[in-house]
Design a protein around this motif. Structure first.
Motif, PDB file in Angstrom:
ATOM      1  N   UNK A  87       0.839  -1.201   0.000  1.00 18.77           N
ATOM      2  CA  UNK A  87       0.000   0.000   0.000  1.00 18.77           C
ATOM      3  C   UNK A  87       0.877   1.256   0.000  1.00 18.77           C
ATOM      4  N   UNK A  88       1.936   1.249   0.810  1.00 19.79           N
ATOM      5  CA  UNK A  88       2.829   2.408   0.894  1.00 19.79           C
ATOM      6  C   UNK A  88       3.437   2.717  -0.467  1.00 19.79           C
ATOM      7  N   UNK A  89       3.854   1.671  -1.168  1.00 24.76           N
ATOM      8  CA  UNK A  89       4.489   1.869  -2.472  1.00 24.76           C
ATOM      9  C   UNK A  89       3.473   2.397  -3.490  1.00 24.76           C
ATOM     10  N   UNK A  90       2.246   1.904  -3.412  1.00 22.51           N
ATOM     11  CA  UNK A  90       1.217   2.344  -4.373  1.00 22.51           C
ATOM     12  C   UNK A  90       0.616   3.692  -3.986  1.00 22.51           C
ATOM     13  N   UNK A  91       0.815   4.090  -2.757  1.00 17.76           N
ATOM     14  CA  UNK A  91       0.236   5.336  -2.270  1.00 17.76           C
ATOM     15  C   UNK A  91       0.931   6.522  -2.936  1.00 17.76           C
ATOM     16  N   UNK A  92       0.174   7.561  -3.240  1.00 21.60           N
ATOM     17  CA  UNK A  92       0.761   8.721  -3.914  1.00 21.60           C
ATOM     18  C   UNK A  92       1.304   9.770  -2.957  1.00 21.60           C
ATOM     19  N   UNK A  93       1.154   9.552  -1.649  1.00 23.85           N
ATOM     20  CA  UNK A  93       1.700  10.498  -0.671  1.00 23.85           C
ATOM     21  C   UNK A  93       2.985   9.936  -0.056  1.00 23.85           C
ATOM     22  N   UNK A  94       3.802  10.801   0.554  1.00 28.33           N
ATOM     23  CA  UNK A  94       5.013  10.308   1.228  1.00 28.33           C
ATOM     24  C   UNK A  94       4.663   9.466   2.453  1.00 28.33           C
ATOM     25  N   UNK A  95       5.319   8.324   2.555  1.00 32.05           N
ATOM     26  CA  UNK A  95       5.021   7.389   3.645  1.00 32.05           C
ATOM     27  C   UNK A  95       6.298   7.055   4.409  1.00 32.05           C
ATOM     28  N   UNK A  96       6.233   7.154   5.725  1.00 34.77           N
ATOM     29  CA  UNK A  96       7.330   6.696   6.577  1.00 34.77           C
ATOM     30  C   UNK A  96       6.939   5.307   7.065  1.00 34.77           C
ATOM     31  N   UNK A  97       7.726   4.308   6.693  1.00 35.33           N
ATOM     32  CA  UNK A  97       7.382   2.924   6.970  1.00 35.33           C
ATOM     33  C   UNK A  97       8.326   2.410   8.056  1.00 35.33           C
ATOM     34  N   UNK A  98       7.809   2.243   9.259  1.00 37.61           N
ATOM     35  CA  UNK A  98       8.644   1.963  10.433  1.00 37.61           C
ATOM     36  C   UNK A  98       8.631   0.475  10.767  1.00 37.61           C
ATOM     37  N   UNK A  99       9.814  -0.122  10.716  1.00 39.12           N
ATOM     38  CA  UNK A  99       9.945  -1.565  10.949  1.00 39.12           C
ATOM     39  C   UNK A  99      10.677  -1.783  12.269  1.00 39.12           C
ATOM     40  N   UNK A 100      10.042  -2.516  13.180  1.00 36.98           N
ATOM     41  CA  UNK A 100      10.717  -2.768  14.459  1.00 36.98           C
ATOM     42  C   UNK A 100      11.771  -3.846  14.273  1.00 36.98           C
ATOM     43  N   UNK A 101      12.995  -3.552  14.687  1.00 37.57           N
ATOM     44  CA  UNK A 101      14.082  -4.487  14.410  1.00 37.57           C
ATOM     45  C   UNK A 101      13.894  -5.813  15.125  1.00 37.57           C
ATOM     46  N   UNK A 102      13.154  -5.819  16.235  1.00 42.06           N
ATOM     47  CA  UNK A 102      12.928  -7.080  16.946  1.00 42.06           C
ATOM     48  C   UNK A 102      11.815  -7.902  16.300  1.00 42.06           C
ATOM     49  N   UNK A 103      11.136  -7.338  15.302  1.00 37.32           N
ATOM     50  CA  UNK A 103      10.070  -8.112  14.643  1.00 37.32           C
ATOM     51  C   UNK A 103      10.558  -8.848  13.399  1.00 37.32           C
ATOM     52  N   UNK A 104      11.738  -8.468  12.882  1.00 35.41           N
ATOM     53  CA  UNK A 104      12.203  -9.040  11.618  1.00 35.41           C
ATOM     54  C   UNK A 104      12.185 -10.572  11.623  1.00 35.41           C
ATOM     55  N   UNK A 105      12.508 -11.156  12.768  1.00 39.11           N
ATOM     56  CA  UNK A 105      12.614 -12.615  12.829  1.00 39.11           C
ATOM     57  C   UNK A 105      11.319 -13.279  13.269  1.00 39.11           C
ATOM     58  N   UNK A 106      10.242 -12.514  13.414  1.00 34.62           N
ATOM     59  CA  UNK A 106       8.974 -13.135  13.801  1.00 34.62           C
ATOM     60  C   UNK A 106       8.288 -13.693  12.563  1.00 34.62           C
ATOM     61  N   UNK A 107       7.463 -14.711  12.800  1.00 32.69           N
ATOM     62  CA  UNK A 107       6.893 -15.459  11.691  1.00 32.69           C
ATOM     63  C   UNK A 107       5.377 -15.359  11.706  1.00 32.69           C
ATOM     64  N   UNK A 108       4.769 -15.415  10.549  1.00 28.70           N
ATOM     65  CA  UNK A 108       3.310 -15.397  10.505  1.00 28.70           C
ATOM     66  C   UNK A 108       2.791 -15.748   9.123  1.00 28.70           C
ATOM     67  N   UNK A 109       1.469 -15.945   9.035  1.00 32.51           N
ATOM     68  CA  UNK A 109       0.824 -16.303   7.771  1.00 32.51           C
ATOM     69  C   UNK A 109       0.862 -15.122   6.814  1.00 32.51           C
ATOM     70  N   UNK A 110       1.327 -15.369   5.610  1.00 30.08           N
ATOM     71  CA  UNK A 110       1.365 -14.320   4.589  1.00 30.08           C
ATOM     72  C   UNK A 110       0.955 -14.928   3.246  1.00 30.08           C
ATOM     73  N   UNK A 111      -0.075 -14.376   2.613  1.00 29.99           N
ATOM     74  CA  UNK A 111      -0.429 -14.891   1.280  1.00 29.99           C
ATOM     75  C   UNK A 111       0.702 -14.663   0.277  1.00 29.99           C
ATOM     76  N   UNK A 112       0.810 -15.591  -0.673  1.00 28.87           N
ATOM     77  CA  UNK A 112       1.834 -15.410  -1.711  1.00 28.87           C
ATOM     78  C   UNK A 112       1.435 -14.307  -2.682  1.00 28.87           C
ATOM     79  N   UNK A 113       0.146 -14.134  -2.884  1.00 31.57           N
ATOM     80  CA  UNK A 113      -0.303 -13.105  -3.827  1.00 31.57           C
ATOM     81  C   UNK A 113      -0.057 -11.715  -3.246  1.00 31.57           C
ATOM     82  N   UNK A 114      -0.086 -10.731  -4.126  1.00 31.34           N
ATOM     83  CA  UNK A 114       0.048  -9.343  -3.681  1.00 31.34           C
ATOM     84  C   UNK A 114      -1.276  -8.856  -3.114  1.00 31.34           C
TER      85      UNK A 114
END
Lengths: 370, 324, 337
Positions: C170-197
């Motif tokens: 959504x951030x990439x498709x959005x036409x406004x500036x977006x600050x996308x904040x990723x918590x470094x302790x979450x990088x290794x967490x796992x969860x269900x993610x669809x393969x489709x976009x």
């Protein structure tokens, strides 16, 4: 006194992915008489909330599970017995049950382990789920915006005596999100090719809503492939339809927009829980879904009118045709079940909505197996 | 000198310089009368720079400007009456009255904005140049900045990045001798800003910013280099401003008669007129015709700006986001 | 088709699928490739934590290493966005905003407004935030609230792999500036993610858990901590509703207010320092628009008003914990008893 008249009410397993359920509330009091099929308690699963209907009869002697308690499948919810069974025997029964009960092992990622299968048909990847064994074949065709999971309460019971296949139509579930011209005829052709793909020469087609129209169209186009038609709240046999719901569903982006729409699908709006809404939003966010749904809707809908009319074909088919409807359907009126040809058997179930096969699962399943 | 440009080009250049001059002189007067809100920084005296640079550009090329941006805007083709209305804060302004003098922008003509932050523009043109490079259409991007911004870290970073990424950028340092009220001879650590180019691995040249032809020629070389994919260049234009840092500046930091002498001896338009009437068939009468047209244009722009309505209150909340 | 993948792989997949879809998407940042100009291998790092690894092999020059010059880097991303590209710029640590903030809040955020609605600046700035890595005071902060303050910016804080992929798309498709904040302790967490976009719309809070007793609004990593606390509390009969706003700008005020209307009690969990934070912002929202719903004072669980300490012993005290959340919930639940 013997224990033979004491029966356990246990947490049911609804659908392959269910591992536990939450008791919402008991619908009967202790010491009430319970007959088979009576609604005894509301249970919420990850997928949907539903009413649990008694599988056995007797007096509800003890409620073991309390409201708000979450229990694994098979866990003891309550005890049915004769009115004269001693309390001590009930206590002993509960003690024995609990001592020997082993909750099913919850495998991490079990849902992903469900063995969905995939069929390459034309340019589409079609997901399907097969259950059961038997001489007869059944193919389940979901409705607009649905997917094979909508048969959660149907496929399992029917699979006791048949091969039951549920598929995701193009643009739905996890099948390819393109839909070609999106017409009922195009989807019927996919169903035919799907049957060829899985090697099913003929089957009982059960369709819900738009899936009903697809099933009828399949029977028209390939009469030899269809043994029987069961049409639940079907599209395609009348004019009126809730276009506001359809277009609202297509365009809704948020929980706030979609929840009141989904509540129109059922007689009891509390059945539409957070997980069901989340699942539908997750589906709707996938690339291509909105466009696919728009295309399909434009093919069978013009405002509040259906543009596909297959009603007159029902009189000319030589196979058994059954029509089932919930009287409180807010999407396609149950009145479409009136004045059908004599070869069509009709059952309108009082008080339920468009998802009558989910809300009144056991009654609908009995009709489908009959 | 005038030989490489057609008569038409020269008359266009004259019209642009004259438009900037009349625009700024008129804003000076109208500001003093109290008709213009906020504060403005005037470009009068520096016209040869904006004009000489921008004549090398097309609408598809981009420039970023600074607080003293009216001249850059006009030279890049921003519509004059919209600019005037913007300076008056009117709804019909280039930015609908939401930007003002320091934020006039028109991306449709490649003008990425005047800028209220000293050193704000150079990083942005690196981006525009990156777009041009990736789109492969030979576009270039130029940053105008002053001697003050020549000391900003953003400018240094941008020069380094432009070289490292080999971007089609031209950096135009307009050294008018003062960063606000402080002399560049004191605040800039080297004699010529252009010598800093060497440290960033790019060509640097200092030109007389009063000389349209010198500016034009130097820019032509730099733009050709950029279009050819050979990377950035730095041009320092040494020039003078006729007015203070902003309108209302007491200018006590300038020597007595400094501005008078500049106007008499270093007026880039007088110099340009003399050259073209001497070297070509252009006559003073030809220029007088343009003067009359420019005067009429500015008169009408001011009249229109004064008469225009304020932006409607409903626009306070619009255009913060495309969708929120 | 859903499968379990890591948060960081969800981010990589979002970038990959979007770059494959649209040639105008470019990725730029310090060591997002790693190895540029050196004698060894290209794509040596793929980002300091490997989040962008593999993209160089697929997209070549559309992913580019930058010198360590955050102002020029971020400004170039902003300038490219205003002139037709869709850059995803990596600001390695959110703490580095100090050396490039002008290009974000004075330039990108204001273009559209200052220019009378004529500019479009579809830039995404991906940045890592948060404590817990013993990275001390300049590599551990939670500064999303500062971006949230600025009109013109959208601020996104995915708390799960599913959200990370859908919100980044959504951030990439959005036409406004977006600050996308990723918590470094979450990088290794796992969860269900669809393969489709798929794209998750901004301003749509996620109701992570339903409950009738206490509303917990939690952000980023704190969503997981709140869930842990809620499990413990449920055993004691306190049912928490957990709301993850997903985006702090826009903020889904309605979902928060509707929940507090039902529960009457609010705990806000924010890993940032307490003053002028999302915790105070959400508390003030409810105090102003939901005062009548409240049956107890609002509780806030935040870091203290200190820099992030280095020592593990101190850092563990600094970060809000499930236990602190649990105790705040009990306090509000017990209020008046």
């Amino acid at each position: 006194m013997s224990n033979t008249t004491i029966t356990a009410i246990t947490m049911p397993k609804w659908g392959l992915s269910m591992v536990e359920g939450k008791v919402i509330e008991w619908l009967v009091e202790e010491n009430a008489d319970v007959a088979v099929g009576d609604e005894i308690l509301d249970i919420e699963t990850e997928k949907i909330a539903n009413t649990f209907e008694a599988l056995d009869g007797g007096v509800l002697r003890r409620k073991v599970a309390e409201a708000d308690q979450t229990l694994p499948i098979g866990a003891l919810l309550g005890v049915l017995a004769e009115p004269d069974t001693a309390d001590a025997d009930i206590d002993a029964f509960i003690e024995d049950f609990q001592a020997s009960y082993v909750p099913p092992e919850i495998v991490e990622g079990e849902e992903a382990a469900i063995s969905y299968e995939w069929a390459d048909i034309d340019d589409y990847k079609i997901r399907y789920l097969r259950m059961g064994e038997g001489d007869r074949n059944i193919v389940l065709v979901h409705g607009f915006g649905g997917d094979l999971d909508r048969w959660l309460f149907t496929q399992g019971p029917l699979s006791a005596s048949a091969n039951v296949y549920a598929l995701d139509l193009p643009g739905h579930g996890q099948s390819t999100k393109t839909v070609g011209d999106g017409s009922v005829a195009a989807m019927a052709s996919i169903v035919t090719k799907f049957m060829d793909h899985i090697g099913v020469e003929h089957a009982h087609l059960i369709g819900h809503s738009l899936g009903g129209a697809v099933a009828i169209q399949t029977a028209i186009a390939d009469p030899d492939k269809v043994d029987a038609l069961s049409l639940i709240a079907t599209a395609g046999i009348g004019t009126e339809i809730n276009g506001t719901y359809i277009n609202g569903f297509v365009e809704a982006e948020s929980r706030r927009e979609i929840k009141p729409l989904l509540q129109q699908l059922v007689g009891d709006p509390s059945l539409i829980n957070r997980n069901l809404i989340d699942d539908i939003l997750k589906y709707k966010r996938l690339d291509g879904v909105t466009e696919a749904l728009r295309t399909i809707a434009s093919e069978f809908l013009d405002g509040d009118r259906q543009t596909v009319d297959l009603r007159h074909h029902l009189a000319s088919v030589s196979i058994p045709v059954r029509v089932i409807w919930g009287s409180a359907d807010q999407i396609i009126p149950a009145g479409h079940a009136d004045n059908l040809p004599d070869n069509v058997s009709v059952k309108v179930i009082e008080g339920f909505g468009h998802l009558v096969h989910v809300e009144a699962a056991s009654e609908v399943n009995k009709l489908l197996q009959g | 000198m005038a030989a490489s440009l057609s008569v038409e080009d020269l008359l266009d250049a004259y019209r642009t310089m004259k438009t900037i001059r009349e625009f700024e002189e008129r804003v000076h007067v109208e500001f003093a009368k109290g008709g213009i809100p906020g504060f403005v920084h005037l470009y009068a005296g520096e016209e040869a720079s904006a004009t000489g640079v921008c004549m090398n550009l097309t609408e598809d090329d981009y420039i970023a400007s600074n607080h003293r941006g009216h001249g850059h805007c006009i030279a890049k083709g921003v519509e004059v009456s919209g600019m005037m209305a913007e300076i008056y804060g009117k709804g019909s302004g280039t930015c609908h009255g939401k930007g003002g003098s320091m934020h006039i922008a028109d991306l449709d003509v490649g003008m990425m904005g005047a800028n209220g932050i000293v050193g704000g523009g150079p990083p942005l043109v690196c981006g525009a140049a990156l777009s041009a490079k990736l789109q492969g259409k030979g576009g270039v991007a130029l940053a105008f900045f002053g001697d003050g911004a020549s000391n900003q870290g953003t400018t240094f970073e941008s020069m380094n990045l432009a070289t490292v990424w080999k971007l089609p950028v031209v950096f135009i340092a307009e050294n008018n001798g003062y960063a606000e009220a402080t002399a560049s001879s004191w605040s800039v650590s080297c004699k010529d800003i252009s010598t800093r180019a060497e440290g960033f691995g790019m060509p640097g040249v200092t030109v007389d910013g009063h000389d349209f032809f010198a500016v034009h020629e130097a820019t032509k070389t730099a733009v050709e280099r950029a279009r050819a994919g050979e990377g950035p260049s730095l041009i320092e234009c040494k020039l003078d401003r006729f007015f203070g840092h902003f309108e209302g500046d007491n200018q006590k930091y300038r020597a007595p008669n400094e501005v008078k002498t500049i106007r008499e001896e270093k007026d880039c338009i007088k110099r340009f007129s003399a050259t073209i009437t001497a070297d070509t068939d252009i006559t003073p009468d030809d220029l007088a015709v343009i003067d009359g047209e420019v005067q009429a244009l500015i008169d009408s722009a001011v009249a229109k700006a004064v008469a225009d309505t304020e932006p409607g209150p409903e626009t306070l909340l619009t255009d913060v986001y495309i969708k929120y | 088709m859903a499968r379990k993948i890591l948060y960081q792989d969800a981010i990589n997949e979002a970038l990959d699928q979007e770059m494959a879809r649209d040639d105008s998407i470019i990725v730029m940042g310090e060591d997002v490739v790693g190895g540029t100009g050196a004698n060894g291998e290209m794509d040596a790092w793929g980002g300091v934590l490997g989040v962008t690894k593999g993209l160089y092999g697929k997209y070549g020059d559309r992913i580019m290493d930058s010198p360590i010059s955050e102002s020029a880097l971020v400004g170039a991303a902003v300038g490219a966005a205003a002139t037709g590209m869709r850059p995803v710029c990596e600001l390695m640590f959110i703490d580095f905003m100090g050396v490039c903030f002008d290009q974000i809040y004075n330039q990108a955020a204001k273009f559209r407004y200052m220019f009378g609605g004529k500019a479009k600046t579809p830039v995404v700035i991906r940045t890592m935030y948060g404590a817990g890595f013993r990275a001390a005071a300049q590599h551990s902060q939670c500064l999303y609230n500062i971006f949230t303050h600025v009109p013109g910016l959208k601020v996104v804080m995915p708390s799960s792999p599913y959200d990370a992929k859908g919100l980044l798309i959504q951030a990439i498709r959005d036409d406004d500036p977006v600050i996308f904040c990723e918590h470094k302790a979450l990088y290794a967490t796992e969860g269900d993610v669809p393969e489709e976009s798929y794209a998750i719309p901004f301003g749509e809070a996620n109701i992570v858990r339903e409950g009738d007793d206490v509303t917990i609004v939690a952000l980023g990593r704190m969503v997981r901590f709140a869930a842990k606390a809620a499990d413990t509390l449920a055993a004691d009969g306190i049912d928490c509703e957990i709301i993850d706003p997903r985006t702090t700008s826009p903020l889904d005020e309605d979902t928060i207010l509707e929940s507090v209307e039902n529960t009457g009690r609010l705990v806000v969990v924010d890993e940032a320092n307490p003053r002028c934070s999302m915790a105070t912002d959400i508390a003030s929202l409810v105090a102003q628009k939901g005062f009548g719903y409240l049956q107890a004072p609002i509780e806030m669980v935040t870091a203290p008003h200190t820099p992030v300490p280095f020592s593990g012993a101190l850092e563990d005290l600094y970060i809000p914990s499930p236990e602190k959340i649990e105790s705040a919930v009990r306090k509000t639940a017990d209020y008046g008893n």
